[in-house]
Design a protein around this motif. Structure first.
Motif, PDB file in Angstrom:
ATOM      1  N   VAL A 135      37.654  45.305  35.089  1.00 23.39           N
ATOM      2  CA  VAL A 135      37.424  44.428  36.241  1.00 23.39           C
ATOM      3  C   VAL A 135      38.371  43.240  36.139  1.00 23.39           C
ATOM      4  O   VAL A 135      38.508  42.641  35.065  1.00 23.39           O
ATOM      5  N   ALA A 136      39.024  42.915  37.250  1.00 22.08           N
ATOM      6  CA  ALA A 136      39.887  41.741  37.309  1.00 22.08           C
ATOM      7  C   ALA A 136      39.526  40.931  38.557  1.00 22.08           C
ATOM      8  O   ALA A 136      39.239  41.502  39.612  1.00 22.08           O
ATOM      9  N   VAL A 137      39.535  39.606  38.413  1.00 26.34           N
ATOM     10  CA  VAL A 137      39.212  38.718  39.529  1.00 26.34           C
ATOM     11  C   VAL A 137      40.336  37.701  39.681  1.00 26.34           C
ATOM     12  O   VAL A 137      40.695  37.012  38.725  1.00 26.34           O
TER      13      VAL A 137
ATOM     14  N   ARG B 172      40.332  45.318  41.152  1.00 26.96           N
ATOM     15  CA  ARG B 172      40.982  44.005  41.326  1.00 26.96           C
ATOM     16  C   ARG B 172      40.410  43.339  42.574  1.00 26.96           C
ATOM     17  O   ARG B 172      40.641  43.815  43.685  1.00 26.96           O
ATOM     18  N   VAL B 173      39.678  42.267  42.363  1.00 26.70           N
ATOM     19  CA  VAL B 173      38.991  41.593  43.470  1.00 26.70           C
ATOM     20  C   VAL B 173      39.545  40.184  43.614  1.00 26.70           C
ATOM     21  O   VAL B 173      39.485  39.383  42.678  1.00 26.70           O
TER      22      VAL B 173
ATOM     23  N   THR C 234      42.156  45.344  45.215  1.00 27.77           N
ATOM     24  CA  THR C 234      41.363  46.422  45.801  1.00 27.77           C
ATOM     25  C   THR C 234      40.481  45.898  46.911  1.00 27.77           C
ATOM     26  O   THR C 234      40.128  46.622  47.835  1.00 27.77           O
ATOM     27  N   ALA C 235      40.107  44.638  46.817  1.00 31.60           N
ATOM     28  CA  ALA C 235      39.214  44.020  47.784  1.00 31.60           C
ATOM     29  C   ALA C 235      39.428  42.511  47.767  1.00 31.60           C
ATOM     30  O   ALA C 235      39.961  41.959  46.802  1.00 31.60           O
TER      31      ALA C 235
ATOM     32  N   LEU D 280      31.142  43.772  39.455  1.00 27.95           N
ATOM     33  CA  LEU D 280      31.705  43.724  40.799  1.00 27.95           C
ATOM     34  C   LEU D 280      31.822  45.109  41.428  1.00 27.95           C
ATOM     35  O   LEU D 280      31.782  45.238  42.653  1.00 27.95           O
ATOM     36  N   ALA D 281      31.953  46.161  40.622  1.00 25.91           N
ATOM     37  CA  ALA D 281      31.981  47.516  41.196  1.00 25.91           C
ATOM     38  C   ALA D 281      30.695  47.769  41.976  1.00 25.91           C
ATOM     39  O   ALA D 281      30.721  48.247  43.120  1.00 25.91           O
TER      40      ALA D 281
END
Length: 572
Positions: free
Chosen positions: A20-22, A114-115, A168-169, A254-255
């Protein structure tokens, strides 16, 4: 290999253990290739990448010819030299060696969810603007990659693929003032999701792909163990049926948090400002020592504040989206039982026939009983007799008695279904809107939008209610003529488990619903009695359909049962 520690900058978070990346655009928005290539964010991600690459590199590899063995500083220096066409870029490594590593870095980054986030005040960023800002970053990442790639290979690409290179979002976040009860002050500053932009089809991977056990009551309010902050937690305000739910989750989930957008209606600002929720979920927070199944999750009823509070702990098992979905539905169902409504574990469809007639059918049963498969089979055998099938709810709804009438409502605006259960037509028609969970594994799932919230929560009359019987060897459908035997069958909740949870073989679950009725059997039974009284008073078709999924899984037998069901519907 031990998983490297997460990157935790104000502008960029990346957890390799959860992929997960933010990105925080408020802290740093990169506007040029050189801004990106000189950023601390890229430098730390390169270090993370090289750490993982070294663990995969053979021990006897030659550092002089293996680009992945250089230091992060030398790696970035070489990239900058390539970008600026400096002749010393290839003093030590050949272009092909550098290019292979750059390809690996680019692919590794894209394995992350990636959010991108933006925190706004009031409505100072409109929906179109935040999507445009995010698109600019995506264009920047892909432009950097292609510039380096084409310089290293010595020619322009012949084919360009417009993948989601940067994110991704993208999520708009906003602080919301709501009447926070005493004791819940830790939630006050956590930002709410206000707008979401997803780039489907999204292929997400989690460390777990199956749900285990049941959620149970706890004697201690989970808020007492909550230690989250506004930096690492978010809130998805959802309308679950007509219940208002504030779903708080750690950023490593987050997924699951993003997948909620395809399943539950995102509440508007005017539906949450100044509004106390019916349900609160804390997803990724510790439970109470000594609680039953501490690895699974619990709920608590705060009578003083008339609030159902759920808690699911942070561990690998709970990364499966089923935990997020089912705890939300458990809290909602408990709320329904308290309001004397009957939670229904099943699917409800409104069928429009070619002759203009419409019939509403509820398929009932626990996981794997054959609810979705029966609907698919019905559609397959109908030829041109069915004009359309509208999904009112896919997994959970409720029956309500009011003014001497019985009606049904749904909870979800989307469907969380096994890929194996979908016909190729349904799967491909929804591919561009779907969020796919572990698509290469057994029990692979997709979350797809199904209907609008106003339509889902409308009051729907019921023409037929059938139990999905996957254990008997009979074929067709059977209508109950005796109210007691009908109610006994539905209450027993028998099924042969198919491995979609941790259960195997024959099992029974009170009212086929482990998400509320099991926990509150005494409160649920009188509602069941009243519902069956009304059904038989109104001469509603109450029966069972034999799906065969627990035995030979014969599609031919299920299709034959579906033909009988079709005939019964046309005769009503």
């Amino acid at each position: 290999m031990q998983t490297p520690a997460p990157i935790d900058l104000a502008s960029f978070y990346a957890n390799p253990d959860r992929s997960v990346a933010v990105l925080n655009y408020n802290e740093h928005f990169m506007s040029s290739i050189f801004d990106l290539v000189n950023s601390d964010e890229l430098a730390q991600f390169v270090q993370l990448f090289l750490t993982e690459q070294r663990a995969k590199t053979p021990a006897d590899a030659n550092p002089a010819t293996t680009f992945n063995l250089v230091t992060p500083a030398d790696y970035l220096t070489t990239i900058k030299a390539v970008l600026t066409d400096r002749t010393d870029a290839y003093n030590q490594f050949q272009p092909a060696e550098i290019l292979a590593s750059i390809e690996d870095l680019y692919s590794y980054y894209r394995t992350y969810l990636r959010v991108a986030t933006m925190t706004i005040k009031q409505n100072d960023v409109m929906a179109s603007e935040f999507m445009m800002i995010d698109q600019q970053f995506n264009d920047l990442v892909i432009r950097l990659y292609r510039t380096i790639e084409e310089k290293l290979q010595g020619h322009a690409n012949h084919v360009y693929r417009q993948v989601n290179a940067g994110s991704t979002a993208c999520v708009l976040l906003q602080k919301v003032n709501w009447p926070v009860p005493t004791g819940y002050e830790a939630l006050k500053d956590i930002r709410f999701m206000s707008r979401l932009m997803l780039r489907p089809p999204m292929m997400l991977h989690t460390k777990s792909n199956k749900r285990k056990g049941h959620f149970t009551a706890t004697a201690v309010n989970p808020i007492e163990n909550f230690t989250g902050t506004n930096e690492d937690w978010y809130c998805y305000p959802a309308l679950i049926g007509e219940s208002l739910a504030y779903i708080y989750f750690h950023r490593d989930y987050l997924a699951s948090g993003l997948a909620l957008a395809n399943l539950f209606q995102l509440a508007d600002r005017d539906q949450i400002v100044g509004k106390k929720p019916d349900l609160v979920l804390l997803f990724g927070t510790p439970g109470v020592a000594g609680d039953d199944q501490p690895e699974n999750g619990h709920y608590f009823y705060d009578a003083q504040n008339q609030l159902y509070v759920g808690q699911v702990p942070y561990n690998d098992q709970t990364t499966y989206f089923g935990y997020m979905k089912k705890m939300c539905l458990t809290l909602h169902n408990l709320h329904m039982i308290a309001e004397k409504r009957l939670p229904i574990h099943g699917s409800m469809v409104k069928i429009t026939f070619a002759n203009g007639q419409t019939k509403t059918v509820v398929f009932f049963g626990d996981s794997g009983a054959g609810k979705s498969e029966s609907i698919e089979a019905l559609q397959a055998v109908a030829d041109e007799q069915i004009a359309s099938i509208e999904t009112i709810f896919d997994d959970m709804g409720s029956f309500t008695l009011a003014d001497g009438k019985l009606y049904a409502q749904g909870t979800e605006t989307g469907a969380f279904v096994r890929l194996d259960d979908l016909s190729s037509e349904v799967a491909f028609n929804n591919m561009d809107r779907g969020i796919y969970m572990n698509p290469e594994q057994k029990n692979a799932r997709v979350i797809i939008p199904a209907n609008t919230w106003p339509r889902v929560v409308a009051h729907h009359e019921i023409d037929m209610w059938v139990y999905a019987n996957n254990y008997d060897d009979a074929i067709g459908v059977h209508r109950f003529t005796d109210q007691k035997s009908a109610e006994a069958t539905f209450v027993a909740g028998k099924r042969k488990a198919l491995g979609t949870t941790d259960e195997v073989g024959m099992s029974t679950t009170f009212f086929a619903n482990p998400f509320g009725p099991v926990q509150e059997q005494a409160a649920t039974q009188p509602i069941i009695d009243a519902v069956f009284d009304q059904l038989f008073k109104d001469d509603v078709y109450v029966g069972e359909i034999y799906t065969h999924l627990g035995n030979d899984k014969s599609q031919a037998k299920l299709n034959e049962s579906a033909r009988d069901l079709l005939a019964e519907l046309l005769a009503l």
